[in-house]
Design an enzyme around this catalytic site. Structure first.
Site, PDB file in Angstrom:
ATOM      1  N   LYS A 109       6.493  -4.202  -1.088  1.00  0.00           N
ATOM      2  CA  LYS A 109       5.571  -3.490  -1.974  1.00  0.00           C
ATOM      3  C   LYS A 109       5.666  -3.982  -3.416  1.00  0.00           C
ATOM      4  O   LYS A 109       5.222  -3.310  -4.344  1.00  0.00           O
ATOM      5  CB  LYS A 109       5.847  -1.986  -1.881  1.00  0.00           C
ATOM      6  CG  LYS A 109       5.573  -1.462  -0.475  1.00  0.00           C
ATOM      7  CD  LYS A 109       5.909  -0.010  -0.349  1.00  0.00           C
ATOM      8  CE  LYS A 109       5.619   0.446   1.081  1.00  0.00           C
ATOM      9  NZ  LYS A 109       5.948   1.865   1.274  1.00  0.00           N
ATOM     10  N   PRO A 121       0.197   2.479  -1.595  1.00  0.00           N
ATOM     11  CA  PRO A 121      -0.304   1.282  -0.930  1.00  0.00           C
ATOM     12  C   PRO A 121       0.781   0.646  -0.076  1.00  0.00           C
ATOM     13  O   PRO A 121       1.952   0.646  -0.446  1.00  0.00           O
ATOM     14  CB  PRO A 121      -0.693   0.353  -2.073  1.00  0.00           C
ATOM     15  CG  PRO A 121      -0.036   0.885  -3.274  1.00  0.00           C
ATOM     16  CD  PRO A 121       0.252   2.331  -3.039  1.00  0.00           C
ATOM     17  N   GLU A 122       0.406   0.111   1.063  1.00  0.00           N
ATOM     18  CA  GLU A 122       1.376  -0.540   1.929  1.00  0.00           C
ATOM     19  C   GLU A 122       1.306  -2.049   1.685  1.00  0.00           C
ATOM     20  O   GLU A 122       0.479  -2.520   0.909  1.00  0.00           O
ATOM     21  CB  GLU A 122       1.075  -0.172   3.385  1.00  0.00           C
ATOM     22  CG  GLU A 122       1.012   1.341   3.540  1.00  0.00           C
ATOM     23  CD  GLU A 122       1.292   1.846   4.945  1.00  0.00           C
ATOM     24  OE1 GLU A 122       1.780   1.074   5.779  1.00  0.00           O
ATOM     25  OE2 GLU A 122       1.027   3.035   5.188  1.00  0.00           O
TER      26      GLU A 122
END
Ligand SMILES: [Zn+2]
Length: 304
Positions: free
Chosen positions: A51, A2-3
């Site tokens: 993140k 996931p960014e």
């Protein structure tokens, strides 16, 4: 992986669900053993940087979560579901899990698909959250969180300035470095929150070769990339979909329709489009490894 867009979205969602409320927590898998530090305490707020997620339960009681490549959350309403799989952490609201689930309101989402399963349930109705497969789930002191914050570059979705953190530190680092811009954008100590999809797409949108050394990139170009990152990453917070193509550049009639949701194969210019023609110039999109992840680019639109 996931960014930053997704991390900020989880932070907002979990704060809306549990912020200001007493949260119960356990670690069914047995790998997270510090649940007693947070269990039964009020969640004050949820922080996101790059993140990393930080759930603040009080001084030196920050739950730090980094999803890494595999980690993911599931949430839902109604009673706690049966424990399934390698469940690192569960958090729930004791009153909310006593409420019944309305039909169709809560379902487990398909693992790592566009559908994150949150479209059909309002954040305020979330009664429980499950966490599986994170790279880190541990308790941080305030000092440890501050140290992490110092180590990370500015975040385009950050809150230090209007429209993201102040990027000056990131620009200074890039303009001093001989490393390629494609590697620098992925370096979390330079810019926090940009991952592989945004790296590829931001560089394409700037028509900048990923191999350009940082010290050759102009400040004007960096400013343009930073300015472009904010709306693109914000849009990616709405759902898991990251759409980076402009309607006019999409080949299909449906794609050109600004009101329609573009098809999956027209949402990115170059990311995972290697071997296919560039939407803008028709040249075959290339792929090569850089900074340990696959890099995608158009050798004509992004000529050095
Ligand atoms: Zn091209």
């Amino acid at each position: 992986m996931p960014e930053g867009n997704e991390i900020h979205r989880w932070a907002e969602r979990h704060e809306a669900a549990f912020g200001g409320k007493v949260v119960r927590a356990d670690g069914p898998q047995g790998r997270f053993t510090d649940t007693d530090v947070i269990d039964g305490r009020k969640l004050l707020r949820v922080m996101a940087v790059g993140k990393h997620l930080g759930y603040v339960f009080g001084k030196d009681r920050i739950l730090h979560i980094h999803l890494g490549l595999q980690g993911d959350f599931t949430d839902g309403s109604g009673p706690l579901p049966e424990v399934k799989g390698a469940l690192r952490l569960r958090m729930w609201n004791a009153a909310a899990v006593k409420l019944p689930v309305a039909p169709g309101e809560s379902r487990r989402h398909a693992w790592y698909s566009d559908d994150d399963g949150t479209g059909n349930i309002d954040a305020k109705r979330v009664a429980w959250v499950e966490l599986r497969g994170p790279m880190d789930c541990s308790i941080y002191t305030n000092a440890k969180w501050d140290k992490l914050r110092e180590r990370l570059g500015p975040d385009p979705l950050g809150v230090d300035g209007k429209g993201g953190d102040d990027p000056a530190k990131a620009f200074a680092k890039i303009m001093k470095s001989k490393k390629p811009i494609g590697a620098l954008l992925m370096d979390q100590s330079v810019i926090a929150g940009i991952g592989n999809i945004y790296r590829a797409e931001l560089l394409f949108r700037a028509r900048l070769s990923p191999f350009t050394p940082g010290n050759v990139v102009s400040e004007q170009t960096l400013k343009a990339i930073w300015k472009d990152a904010l709306p693109l990453m914000r849009a990616g917070m709405v759902d898991r979909r990251i759409v980076t193509t402009e309607p006019k550049d999409r080949p299909s009639a449906k794609g050109k329709n600004t009101k329609a949701r573009p098809d999956k194969d027209e949402v990115h210019y170059v990311y995972r489009r290697n071997g296919q023609p560039c939407f803008v110039c028709g040249t075959t999109v290339m792929k090569r490894e850089m900074a340990a992840r696959n890099l995608f680019w158009c050798p004509v639109c992004q000529a050095a």
